[in-house]
Design a protein around this motif. Structure first.
Motif, PDB file in Angstrom:
ATOM      1  N   MET A  94       0.814  -1.073   0.000  1.00 37.05           N
ATOM      2  CA  MET A  94      -0.106   0.059   0.020  1.00 37.05           C
ATOM      3  C   MET A  94       0.763   1.373  -0.083  1.00 37.05           C
ATOM      4  O   MET A  94       1.854   1.246   0.298  1.00 37.05           O
ATOM      5  N   ILE A  95       0.264   2.523  -0.652  1.00 39.88           N
ATOM      6  CA  ILE A  95       0.890   3.678  -0.742  1.00 39.88           C
ATOM      7  C   ILE A  95       0.035   4.742   0.091  1.00 39.88           C
ATOM      8  O   ILE A  95      -1.043   4.727  -0.388  1.00 39.88           O
ATOM      9  N   ASP A  96       0.597   5.535   1.007  1.00 38.69           N
ATOM     10  CA  ASP A  96      -0.155   6.694   1.288  1.00 38.69           C
ATOM     11  C   ASP A  96      -0.176   7.829   0.538  1.00 38.69           C
ATOM     12  O   ASP A  96       0.796   8.270  -0.096  1.00 38.69           O
ATOM     13  N   LEU A  97      -1.326   8.354   0.220  1.00 40.55           N
ATOM     14  CA  LEU A  97      -1.501   9.368  -0.966  1.00 40.55           C
ATOM     15  C   LEU A  97      -2.139  10.574  -0.336  1.00 40.55           C
ATOM     16  O   LEU A  97      -3.129  10.569   0.495  1.00 40.55           O
ATOM     17  N   ASP A  98      -1.382  11.931  -0.630  1.00 37.29           N
ATOM     18  CA  ASP A  98      -2.133  13.152  -0.103  1.00 37.29           C
ATOM     19  C   ASP A  98      -1.825  14.323  -1.088  1.00 37.29           C
ATOM     20  O   ASP A  98      -0.960  13.841  -2.271  1.00 37.29           O
ATOM     21  N   LEU A  99      -2.085  15.355  -1.003  1.00 37.41           N
ATOM     22  CA  LEU A  99      -1.789  16.450  -1.957  1.00 37.41           C
ATOM     23  C   LEU A  99      -0.494  16.633  -2.189  1.00 37.41           C
ATOM     24  O   LEU A  99       0.080  17.176  -3.220  1.00 37.41           O
ATOM     25  N   GLU A 100       0.248  16.463  -1.103  1.00 36.16           N
ATOM     26  CA  GLU A 100       2.003  16.545  -1.243  1.00 36.16           C
ATOM     27  C   GLU A 100       2.609  15.418  -1.646  1.00 36.16           C
ATOM     28  O   GLU A 100       3.955  15.350  -1.719  1.00 36.16           O
ATOM     29  N   TYR A 101       1.966  14.236  -1.919  1.00 29.42           N
ATOM     30  CA  TYR A 101       2.726  12.902  -2.471  1.00 29.42           C
ATOM     31  C   TYR A 101       3.434  13.228  -3.324  1.00 29.42           C
ATOM     32  O   TYR A 101       3.099  13.742  -4.356  1.00 29.42           O
ATOM     33  N   GLY A 102       4.708  12.599  -3.521  1.00 30.15           N
ATOM     34  CA  GLY A 102       5.673  12.753  -4.558  1.00 30.15           C
ATOM     35  C   GLY A 102       6.508  13.753  -4.466  1.00 30.15           C
ATOM     36  O   GLY A 102       7.865  13.721  -4.997  1.00 30.15           O
ATOM     37  N   ARG A 123       9.069  11.222  -5.104  1.00 30.53           N
ATOM     38  CA  ARG A 123       9.176  10.231  -3.903  1.00 30.53           C
ATOM     39  C   ARG A 123       7.634   9.156  -3.865  1.00 30.53           C
ATOM     40  O   ARG A 123       6.797   9.580  -4.142  1.00 30.53           O
ATOM     41  N   LEU A 124       8.228   7.883  -3.586  1.00 30.35           N
ATOM     42  CA  LEU A 124       7.221   7.098  -3.258  1.00 30.35           C
ATOM     43  C   LEU A 124       7.603   6.483  -1.944  1.00 30.35           C
ATOM     44  O   LEU A 124       8.779   6.056  -1.674  1.00 30.35           O
ATOM     45  N   LEU A 168       3.353   5.688  -8.464  1.00 34.74           N
ATOM     46  CA  LEU A 168       4.101   6.695  -9.560  1.00 34.74           C
ATOM     47  C   LEU A 168       3.121   7.702 -10.448  1.00 34.74           C
ATOM     48  O   LEU A 168       3.456   8.625 -10.613  1.00 34.74           O
ATOM     49  N   PHE A 169       1.884   7.020 -10.681  1.00 40.12           N
ATOM     50  CA  PHE A 169       0.928   7.912 -11.363  1.00 40.12           C
ATOM     51  C   PHE A 169       0.393   9.015 -10.557  1.00 40.12           C
ATOM     52  O   PHE A 169       0.493  10.185 -11.085  1.00 40.12           O
ATOM     53  N   HIS A 170       0.421   8.760  -9.339  1.00 43.25           N
ATOM     54  CA  HIS A 170       0.100   9.834  -8.395  1.00 43.25           C
ATOM     55  C   HIS A 170       1.295  10.864  -8.019  1.00 43.25           C
ATOM     56  O   HIS A 170       1.062  12.211  -8.105  1.00 43.25           O
ATOM     57  N   ALA A 171       2.375  10.169  -7.898  1.00 41.67           N
ATOM     58  CA  ALA A 171       3.704  10.984  -7.401  1.00 41.67           C
ATOM     59  C   ALA A 171       3.999  12.067  -8.815  1.00 41.67           C
ATOM     60  O   ALA A 171       4.476  13.113  -8.621  1.00 41.67           O
ATOM     61  N   LEU A 172       3.727  11.531  -9.854  1.00 46.34           N
ATOM     62  CA  LEU A 172       4.292  12.379 -11.436  1.00 46.34           C
ATOM     63  C   LEU A 172       3.049  13.255 -11.711  1.00 46.34           C
ATOM     64  O   LEU A 172       3.110  14.030 -12.600  1.00 46.34           O
ATOM     65  N   GLY A 173       1.807  13.225 -11.070  1.00 49.30           N
ATOM     66  CA  GLY A 173       0.847  14.076 -11.260  1.00 49.30           C
ATOM     67  C   GLY A 173       0.048  13.920 -12.611  1.00 49.30           C
ATOM     68  O   GLY A 173      -0.083  14.695 -13.362  1.00 49.30           O
ATOM     69  N   LEU A 174      -0.119  12.555 -13.061  1.00 49.19           N
ATOM     70  CA  LEU A 174      -0.556  12.414 -14.273  1.00 49.19           C
ATOM     71  C   LEU A 174      -2.106  12.427 -14.249  1.00 49.19           C
ATOM     72  O   LEU A 174      -2.704  12.305 -13.225  1.00 49.19           O
ATOM     73  N   VAL A 186      14.239  11.710 -11.090  1.00 53.05           N
ATOM     74  CA  VAL A 186      14.970  11.004  -9.844  1.00 53.05           C
ATOM     75  C   VAL A 186      13.787  10.317  -9.129  1.00 53.05           C
ATOM     76  O   VAL A 186      13.003  11.050  -8.761  1.00 53.05           O
ATOM     77  N   LEU A 187      13.490   8.873  -9.336  1.00 52.28           N
ATOM     78  CA  LEU A 187      12.659   8.350  -8.452  1.00 52.28           C
ATOM     79  C   LEU A 187      13.108   7.594  -7.049  1.00 52.28           C
ATOM     80  O   LEU A 187      14.277   6.927  -7.261  1.00 52.28           O
ATOM     81  N   VAL A 188      12.530   8.144  -5.995  1.00 55.88           N
ATOM     82  CA  VAL A 188      12.823   7.745  -4.735  1.00 55.88           C
ATOM     83  C   VAL A 188      12.073   6.706  -4.293  1.00 55.88           C
ATOM     84  O   VAL A 188      10.811   6.934  -4.180  1.00 55.88           O
ATOM     85  N   CYS A 189      12.500   5.579  -3.731  1.00 61.80           N
ATOM     86  CA  CYS A 189      11.573   4.479  -3.144  1.00 61.80           C
ATOM     87  C   CYS A 189      11.911   4.597  -1.552  1.00 61.80           C
ATOM     88  O   CYS A 189      12.978   3.873  -1.323  1.00 61.80           O
ATOM     89  N   ASP A 190      11.407   5.346  -0.840  1.00 61.03           N
ATOM     90  CA  ASP A 190      11.557   5.247   0.482  1.00 61.03           C
ATOM     91  C   ASP A 190      10.864   3.818   1.382  1.00 61.03           C
ATOM     92  O   ASP A 190       9.599   3.376   0.799  1.00 61.03           O
ATOM     93  N   GLU A 191      11.384   3.572   2.205  1.00 60.92           N
ATOM     94  CA  GLU A 191      10.654   2.282   3.002  1.00 60.92           C
ATOM     95  C   GLU A 191      10.749   1.070   2.284  1.00 60.92           C
ATOM     96  O   GLU A 191       9.983   0.202   2.160  1.00 60.92           O
ATOM     97  N   ALA A 192      11.871   0.986   1.374  1.00 66.72           N
ATOM     98  CA  ALA A 192      11.907   0.001   0.473  1.00 66.72           C
ATOM     99  C   ALA A 192      12.069  -1.532   1.086  1.00 66.72           C
ATOM    100  O   ALA A 192      11.733  -2.334   0.315  1.00 66.72           O
ATOM    101  N   GLN A 193      12.161  -1.733   2.315  1.00 59.48           N
ATOM    102  CA  GLN A 193      12.491  -2.762   2.996  1.00 59.48           C
ATOM    103  C   GLN A 193      11.195  -3.742   3.038  1.00 59.48           C
ATOM    104  O   GLN A 193      10.886  -5.033   3.008  1.00 59.48           O
ATOM    105  N   TRP A 194      10.002  -3.143   2.580  1.00 54.26           N
ATOM    106  CA  TRP A 194       8.659  -3.551   2.572  1.00 54.26           C
ATOM    107  C   TRP A 194       8.498  -4.584   1.324  1.00 54.26           C
ATOM    108  O   TRP A 194       7.549  -5.168   1.141  1.00 54.26           O
TER     109      TRP A 194
END
Length: 226
Positions: free
Chosen positions: A1-9, A77-78, A93-99, A124-132
């Motif tokens: 799962m990915i948390d989404l809000d207006l600042e996401y990405g 960022r994701l 990525l769809f939401h982070a890129l603002g498509l 530059v794509l950043v995948c945070d908390e990648a241990q999941w």
């Protein structure tokens, strides 16, 4: 799962770097400067980097700080949670890129849209908390990066499991341009850096300030699939 809000990405504000929200600022320690050098090298090579280590050692803070200096307008960022699948990454990525519009329903159409978008300009794509992530999720990132038309650098920041999953798979491990291991800062170094980090004379009690060891791949270039 990915948390989404207006600042996401977007890169978070610098004053949110410290989870205790202390009135303190970053100190240019050797680990922080090592991260800056490694992120810069990864961007220049349009490569992939893995920053890993125990929780609370400053991986996310260090990567974010470097990207604010080097590529604030090109960073997306994701932040992952609880066993993300390739589908979760597509939607993130769809939401982070603002498509615009609605995400495609079919994976092949979704992948085509993402690849076309990631080919338009360098990102530059950043995948945070990648241990999941498991193997299939890391493979999806490799799939995007390996495409000859996409123009991206990818940075993973996560716990030790991130390193373990990648190292188990030669196809994934071979794509990593830089491995950077974070460890807890020794107590004497913490004490030495406290005066420079606090604005108000009260010592910040940051859990596990970062130290790191960078392990560079022996290859001199990692700009695309071998």
């Amino acid at each position: 799962m990915i948390d989404l809000d207006l600042e996401y990405g977007r890169l978070p504000a610098e004053d949110t770097d410290h989870f205790h929200r202390l009135d303190a600022h970053l100190v240019a320690t050797e680990p922080l400067m090592t991260t800056l050098d490694n992120v810069e090298a990864t961007i220049e090579a349009k490569a992939m980097m893995c920053a890993f280590g125990p929780a609370g050692c400053g991986k996310t803070m260090s990567v974010n700080s470097a990207l604010r200096k080097l590529a604030p307008e090109h960073t997306y960022r994701l932040e992952l949670r609880s066993g993300p699948t390739p589908r979760d990454i597509r939607h993130g990525l769809f939401h982070a890129l603002g498509l615009p519009g609605e995400p495609p329903t079919r994976p092949i159409e979704f992948d085509t849209l993402l690849k076309e978008t990631l080919a338009q300009t360098f990102r530059v794509l950043v995948c945070d908390e990648a241990q999941w992530m498991g193997r299939s999720s890391f493979e999806y990132w490799r799939h995007l990066w390996d495409d000859r038309k996409t123009d991206i650098a990818v940075i993973f920041a996560g716990g030790d499991n991130c390193y373990k999953v990648l190292k188990r798979e030669p196809m994934l491990a071979s794509r990593m341009f830089i491995w950077q291991k974070f460890q807890r800062m020794p107590e004497d170094e913490v004490v030495a850096n406290v005066p420079a980090s606090t604005r108000c004379g009260r010592a910040p009690t940051r859990r596990g300030s970062a130290t790191s060891t960078a392990l560079r791949r022996t290859a001199t270039s990692a700009t695309g699939p071998p």
